[in-house]
Design a protein around this motif. Structure first.
Motif: not given
Length: 273
Positions: A201-220
């Protein structure tokens, strides 16, 4: 529509889009239904020769067309990109579970065909739009016959996206019920871009919140690990304290710096002069 410079019906049909508040300014627009999808183009004052497809969130039952669409397009055009905001169909009984991905693939095709001189086309996807963006780099389900190929973007910017923790057997929330409507849950079960990621895959930039109550950071972590394992380069930023849906307008918190970090990253990977 929404202050755009170009309006492209996606499948040759007159766009049919329902807004929560038709009088809301473009930067705050929310879409509640899409029968005939549309691609909205925003031109930069000083083009850099590249384009970006923008995929906003809304849980596949709405679209934050303002905060995660128009505002993102304004940020990108200020950097010189041609920005294209997709108002796609939702997975439901009327359109089936393949509709959002088919619309995103067609949007990529239209953007590339609109100007063969583009020196690359990337994608920016936030929340469910990030899931959809990641699916552009994954295998397309063989049993879905409406669309069989994908026009893979040249870079990816993905924010707080539910990559696979909404899929059956892969949730990290105890006793999490299926997500309505049934077509939406079926889509999440079938489209798990971390495990279905194509090689190199080409380069990717991923940004998440560690305490996201809707999308758990495990997704990152799931997406970052698989991206690297597939032979790609992924830069991951996790902010300890930020709300879900932080987008570009969450002021007063460290997460508000992520667009500047992303801009520096785009320069580093050669997608911004």
């Amino acid at each position: 529509m929404l202050g755009s410079d170009v309006i492209w019906p996606l499948w040759g049909e007159t766009p049919t889009v329902t807004f929560e508040n038709p009088d809301a300014p473009p930067e705050a627009a929310v879409v509640t239904a899409v029968d005939n999808p549309v691609l909205l183009g925003f031109r930069p004052a000083r083009p850099n020769g590249r384009a970006m497809l923008v995929l906003g969130g809304g849980g596949y039952v709405a679209l934050m067309a303002g905060r995660e669409g128009v505002q993102v397009a304004q940020w990108l055009t200020a950097l010189g990109y041609h920005a294209f905001v997709l108002l796609h169909r939702f997975p439901n009984a009327g359109h089936g579970m393949a509709a959002p991905l088919d619309d995103a693939i067609e949007a990529m095709r239209l953007i590339r065909a609109s100007d063969p001189a583009f020196d690359g086309v990337g994608v920016v996807g936030l929340s469910s739009g990030g899931h959809l963006a990641a699916c552009l780099f994954a295998t397309y389900p063989e049993e879905w016959t409406q669309q069989s190929t994908t026009a893979r973007p040249d870079v990816a910017v993905i924010g707080y996206a539910p990559i696979s923790t909404n899929a059956k057997g892969r949730t990290i929330v105890a006793n999490k019920p299926p997500l309505p409507p049934v077509e939406k849950q079926a889509m999440y079960d079938r489209l798990q871009p971390d495990v279905q990621l194509l090689p190199s895959p080409p380069p990717a930039f991923l940004v998440y919140a560690g305490n996201d109550p809707v999308v758990p950071v495990e997704n990152a972590h799931r997406l970052h690990d698989r991206w690297s394992a597939a032979g790609g380069s992924a830069e991951l930023h996790i902010f300890a304290d930020a709300p879900h849906g932080f987008a570009l307008d969450t002021k007063g918190l460290p997460v508000s710096l992520w667009p500047s970090l992303c801009e520096a990253w785009l320069r580093q990977v050669g997608f911004l002069d």
